[in-house]
Structures are given as structure tokens and as C-alpha cells.
Write a protein that holds these residues in place. Structure first.
Motif, short mmCIF file in Angstrom:
data_model
loop_
_atom_site.label_atom_id
_atom_site.label_comp_id
_atom_site.label_asym_id
_atom_site.label_seq_id
_atom_site.Cartn_x
_atom_site.Cartn_y
_atom_site.Cartn_z
N ARG A 35 0.79 -1.22 -0.01
CA ARG A 35 0.11 0.01 0.09
C ARG A 35 0.93 1.22 -0.17
O ARG A 35 1.72 1.59 1.11
CB ARG A 35 -0.84 -0.02 1.26
N PHE A 36 1.12 1.86 -1.24
CA PHE A 36 1.69 3.01 -1.16
C PHE A 36 0.74 4.27 -1.16
O PHE A 36 -0.04 4.55 -1.91
CB PHE A 36 2.51 3.08 -2.72
N ARG A 37 1.35 5.42 -0.18
CA ARG A 37 0.53 6.58 -0.06
C ARG A 37 1.08 7.78 -0.77
O ARG A 37 2.45 7.88 -0.76
CB ARG A 37 0.38 6.85 1.53
N LEU A 38 0.53 8.65 -0.73
CA LEU A 38 0.74 9.85 -1.46
C LEU A 38 1.78 10.57 -0.66
O LEU A 38 2.67 11.45 -0.90
CB LEU A 38 0.00 10.97 -1.82
N ASP A 39 2.07 10.28 0.82
CA ASP A 39 2.67 11.05 1.59
C ASP A 39 4.32 10.39 1.75
O ASP A 39 4.98 10.94 2.58
CB ASP A 39 2.24 11.39 3.00
N GLY A 40 4.41 9.36 0.74
CA GLY A 40 5.79 9.04 0.80
C GLY A 40 6.03 7.69 1.66
O GLY A 40 7.12 7.13 1.89
N THR A 41 4.80 7.15 2.52
CA THR A 41 4.89 6.18 3.52
C THR A 41 4.38 4.91 2.53
O THR A 41 3.58 4.80 1.70
CB THR A 41 4.39 6.29 4.79
N PHE A 42 4.88 3.68 3.05
CA PHE A 42 4.30 2.40 2.59
C PHE A 42 3.90 1.43 3.86
O PHE A 42 4.53 1.58 4.86
CB PHE A 42 5.02 1.84 1.55
N ASN A 43 2.97 0.48 3.46
CA ASN A 43 2.87 -0.50 4.45
C ASN A 43 2.78 -1.86 3.43
O ASN A 43 2.35 -2.06 2.39
CB ASN A 43 1.61 -0.60 5.13
N LEU A 44 3.48 -3.08 4.02
CA LEU A 44 3.45 -4.21 3.30
C LEU A 44 2.65 -5.27 4.07
O LEU A 44 2.95 -5.16 5.05
CB LEU A 44 5.03 -4.74 2.88
N ASP A 59 9.38 4.08 4.26
CA ASP A 59 9.15 5.28 3.32
C ASP A 59 9.51 4.67 2.19
O ASP A 59 10.45 3.70 1.84
CB ASP A 59 9.71 6.34 3.71
N TYR A 60 9.14 5.32 1.03
CA TYR A 60 9.55 4.95 -0.46
C TYR A 60 9.83 6.53 -1.24
O TYR A 60 9.04 7.38 -0.95
CB TYR A 60 8.54 4.24 -1.11
N THR A 61 10.74 6.32 -2.50
CA THR A 61 10.43 7.31 -3.38
C THR A 61 10.25 6.74 -4.76
O THR A 61 10.79 5.49 -5.14
CB THR A 61 11.67 8.10 -3.40
N PHE A 62 9.54 7.30 -5.62
CA PHE A 62 9.46 6.77 -6.90
C PHE A 62 9.25 7.96 -7.81
O PHE A 62 8.61 8.91 -7.68
CB PHE A 62 8.01 6.02 -7.02
#
Length: 221
Positions: A35-44, A59-62
Motif C-alpha cells: 500500500r503506497f501512500r501519497l505522503d511517501g509512506t508504505f505498508n506491506l 517510506d519510499y520514493t518513486f
């Protein structure tokens, strides 16, 4: 799909699995959902027997080409979008896939009779809920004779306190008109699957292949 996706195109829920695996034959193995969120955080999440278990967060960047996921470890992938709803992740170890849904055919075609039936009676497309509730992925399944055809999938961001719902739609077929997709969401998902929720006033439906949005009011009399 040749064009590079926009950075925000990663928003929402994706199935995640090795490129060598067939998720339709997962059997007893748990599914993984990002689950990738617009605020740059994720959950797996690990999903097994309807249980939704938080496995990892970070967190992630794309940037449209490279996806960097920073959780327990940092993993960098080159993203190659096979289709707008199915992306290949090229990593240092095994290549993986992100998919908005699990379809039997990547280019679903409907006969003119089937198109007409769905247009007249959108509720012939039913909603199959993948585990995870409103944070998960919903398959849109057309029932004809004894066959089930997956025509699309949706993921949902639900804000009941604000009376709003944001729905991302992945179309696995181009044989359904935009107004019919809206009726499928309204009648099959909201009316039938969700039981006509009385805390939703405004629905934004975004088609993920072109980022076009439709906003409609949803109110139960």
C-alpha cells in the motif's frame, strides 16, 4: 505500455509477487500486498485466510523509473510498466511484479452481446473482495453462463469522517463505456457490496490508465 508512469501513479494497493509465480495458483501461500501512500509512506501486508497482517512499513520514493523502498532494508528497483496496471520490478536478486489485480487475460475482449448486457444491467459485474477491507483490492467480475471474466479492479481510500471516497479503477478491458463503469461502481460496489453506506456523500472515480476523474454525489434517500 511505452510511456513512463507519473510518480503519483504508484498510489494505492498492489499485489506483489515474484515474476516466476502465478498468483492464481497461490494455494495456501500468503499473498503480499503493498500500500503506497501519497505522503511517501508504505505498508506491506501478508494476507492469508482473510487475515490482514502488517508485515513491514517505511517510506519510499518513486520518480517514474526507479522505486526505492526503505523498510527493514533498502531495496531499489527499476520499474518497467508492462501494462498500466502491471509493472515489472527489476531488482538485484529476483525480478518481481506489482499488479492491481489478478486477471486470466491481460487484454479482455467482450462480445457485443456481453457489452450490451453490462450496459443495461451493470450489476452483472459483481465485486469480489480481496482480503484487507477498504484498504485492499477489489476484483470486478462479470458472470456469463458458467464463466467468470475479470473485467477490472478497484482500490479504495475511504474517508467516512469527511463523507468522501476515492476510488482508483484499473480497466482490464476497453469494451465498457465510462458511464457504465460509473454505474458498476455505484450499483455493484456501493449499493450491493457495501450495502448503501450512509456516510459517503462524494465519490471520486479515477481511471488509472489515463488519470481522468469523475466526481459524483452519492446519497441514500
Amino acid at each position: 505500455m511505452a510511456e513512463r508512469p507519473l510518480p503519483e501513479a504508484i498510489r494505492g494497493s498492489w499485489f506483489y509477487y515474484p515474476i516466476s509465480a502465478d498468483p492464481r495458483k497461490a494455494g495456501d501461500k500468503p499473498l503480499l500486498v503493498y500500500r503506497f501512500r501519497l505522503d511517501g509512506t508504505f505498508n506491506l501486508y501478508t494476507v492469508r485466510d482473510g487475515n490482514w497482517i502488517d508485515k513491514e512499513k517505511g517510506d519510499y520514493t518513486f520518480d517514474g523509473q526507479f522505486l526505492i523502498i526503505r523498510g527493514r532494508n533498502t531495496d531499489t528497483y527499476r520499474v518497467r510498466p508492462k501494462l498500466f496496471w502491471k509493472w515489472t520490478l527489476e531488482g538485484k536478486k529476483e525480478d518481481c511484479l506489482l499488479a492491481r489485480g489478478i486477471a486470466d487475460d491481460e487484454n479482455v475482449s467482450l462480445t457485443p452481446e456481453q457489452q450490451k448486457e453490462i450496459r443495461i444491467l451493470p450489476i452483472r459485474v459483481s465485486v469480489l473482495e480481496q482480503p484487507g477491507g477498504t484498504d485492499g483490492i477489489y476484483q470486478l467480475v462479470y458472470h456469463v453462463d458458467e464463466e467468470e471474466i475479470v473485467v477490472g479492479s478497484i482500490f479504495v481510500e475511504y474517508e467516512p469522517d469527511e463523507g468522501r471516497m476515492w476510488i482508483g479503477l484499473s480497466q482490464f478491458t476497453q469494451d465498457i463505456e465510462p458511464k457504465t463503469w460509473e454505474r458498476i461502481v455505484r450499483e455493484s460496489f456501493l449499493d450491493i457490496h457495501m450495502g448503501k453506506p450512509n456516510d459517503i456523500n462524494v465519490v471520486t472515480l479515477r481511471t488509472l490508465h489515463d488519470n481522468e476523474s469523475t466526481v459524483f454525489n452519492y446519497a441514500i434517500a
